[in-house]
Motif scaffolding. Structure first.
Motif, short mmCIF file in Angstrom:
data_model
loop_
_atom_site.label_atom_id
_atom_site.label_comp_id
_atom_site.label_asym_id
_atom_site.label_seq_id
_atom_site.Cartn_x
_atom_site.Cartn_y
_atom_site.Cartn_z
N THR A 80 0.85 -1.19 0.00
CA THR A 80 0.00 0.00 0.00
C THR A 80 0.88 1.23 0.00
N GLU A 81 0.37 2.28 -0.62
CA GLU A 81 1.07 3.56 -0.61
C GLU A 81 0.09 4.63 -0.18
N THR A 82 0.45 5.37 0.85
CA THR A 82 -0.43 6.40 1.40
C THR A 82 -0.37 7.67 0.58
N GLU A 83 -1.25 8.61 0.94
CA GLU A 83 -1.29 9.91 0.26
C GLU A 83 0.04 10.66 0.37
N ASN A 84 0.77 10.44 1.48
CA ASN A 84 2.05 11.12 1.67
C ASN A 84 3.23 10.23 1.29
N SER A 85 3.00 9.28 0.37
CA SER A 85 4.02 8.43 -0.25
C SER A 85 4.75 7.47 0.70
N VAL A 86 4.11 7.08 1.78
CA VAL A 86 4.67 6.05 2.65
C VAL A 86 4.19 4.70 2.13
N THR A 87 5.14 3.77 1.92
CA THR A 87 4.80 2.45 1.38
C THR A 87 4.93 1.40 2.46
N TYR A 88 3.94 0.52 2.53
CA TYR A 88 3.95 -0.61 3.45
C TYR A 88 3.91 -1.89 2.62
N LEU A 89 4.78 -2.86 2.95
CA LEU A 89 4.86 -4.11 2.22
C LEU A 89 4.28 -5.26 3.04
N GLY A 90 3.60 -6.17 2.36
CA GLY A 90 3.04 -7.31 3.05
C GLY A 90 2.67 -8.42 2.10
N GLN A 91 1.69 -9.20 2.51
CA GLN A 91 1.25 -10.33 1.71
C GLN A 91 -0.24 -10.51 1.85
N ALA A 92 -0.81 -11.22 0.89
CA ALA A 92 -2.24 -11.52 0.92
C ALA A 92 -2.44 -12.94 0.42
N VAL A 93 -3.53 -13.55 0.86
CA VAL A 93 -3.93 -14.86 0.37
C VAL A 93 -5.40 -14.80 0.02
N ALA A 94 -5.75 -15.49 -1.07
CA ALA A 94 -7.14 -15.55 -1.50
C ALA A 94 -7.56 -17.01 -1.58
N LEU A 99 -10.40 -12.84 0.74
CA LEU A 99 -9.04 -12.32 0.75
C LEU A 99 -8.65 -11.92 2.17
N ALA A 100 -7.45 -12.33 2.57
CA ALA A 100 -6.87 -11.90 3.84
C ALA A 100 -5.53 -11.25 3.52
N MET A 101 -5.24 -10.14 4.19
CA MET A 101 -3.98 -9.46 3.91
C MET A 101 -3.38 -8.90 5.18
N THR A 102 -2.06 -8.76 5.15
CA THR A 102 -1.34 -8.20 6.28
C THR A 102 -0.10 -7.47 5.78
N TYR A 103 0.29 -6.44 6.50
CA TYR A 103 1.54 -5.76 6.20
C TYR A 103 2.07 -5.11 7.46
N LYS A 104 3.38 -4.86 7.45
CA LYS A 104 4.04 -4.25 8.61
C LYS A 104 3.80 -2.75 8.62
N LEU A 105 3.41 -2.25 9.78
CA LEU A 105 3.28 -0.81 9.97
C LEU A 105 4.59 -0.22 10.49
N THR A 106 5.33 -1.02 11.25
CA THR A 106 6.61 -0.57 11.81
C THR A 106 7.65 -1.66 11.57
N GLU A 107 8.90 -1.28 11.65
CA GLU A 107 10.00 -2.22 11.44
C GLU A 107 10.57 -2.66 12.78
#
Length: 169
Positions: A80-94, A99-107
């Motif tokens: 996902t990429e927010t309005e202020n260009s912050v990108t979060y990476l994750g995975q999804a399964v269908a 569909l279920a999805m998850t991504y890291k908000l913090t490192e």
């Protein structure tokens, strides 16, 4: 250098055991069925809301990972990429259209995650869309939210080629 009969027998027995184990392993492995479900890969425009941020817009991208997708089960890289260009990476399964999805908000070691669940449907314009209901854990009880996402361009339909002998004149 010659081997004694006793050592030669042990050596043959080891080879037989190894060959048998390899045969059992190979015959026990089953090939996964090919991926037969819908491919939801694409870029989605999303509008969301939660108590912490309020109303927001973002872009979500799903990219099918064919190597680990099979039958009705699809795995995806999800970002996902927010309005202020912050990108979060994750995975999804269908599983079909679930569909279920998850991504890291913090490192780091104690990373926080956003985890969501959705059902994908085609909207009246023929574009895939989903409503993501998600939860983001934190030390104060977490944050809940929802997003409505619509694929930016309609999926390309496969065109069947008609043999020249059957084509209308």
């Amino acid at each position: 250098m010659s081997l004694s009969p006793n050592n030669d027998g042990k050596s043959r027995m080891k080879k037989v055991v190894i060959a048998f184990a390899a045969l059992v392993f190979v015959s026990g492995a089953e090939a996964k069925p090919t991926f037969i479900s819908q491919n939801y890969s694409g870029v989605y425009a999303c509008k969301g809301k939660n108590e912490l941020v309020g109303d927001y817009e973002m872009t979500a991208t799903l990219k099918l990972k064919r190597v680990s997708s099979y039958g009705r089960f699809g795995t995806y890289d999800y970002s996902t990429e927010t309005e202020n260009s912050v990108t979060y990476l994750g995975q999804a399964v269908a599983d079909g259209n679930k569909l279920a999805m998850t991504y890291k908000l913090t490192e780091g070691r104690n990373a926080d995650f956003s985890t969501g669940i959705a059902e994908i449907v085609k909207n009246p314009q023929g574009r895939w869309s989903f409503n993501n209901l998600y939860y983001e854990a934190d030390d104060t009880g977490g944050n809940y939210g929802s997003e409505h996402c619509v694929m930016k361009t309609a999926p390309v339909k496969a065109v069947k080629k008609v043999p020249a002998s059957k084509a209308p004149e």
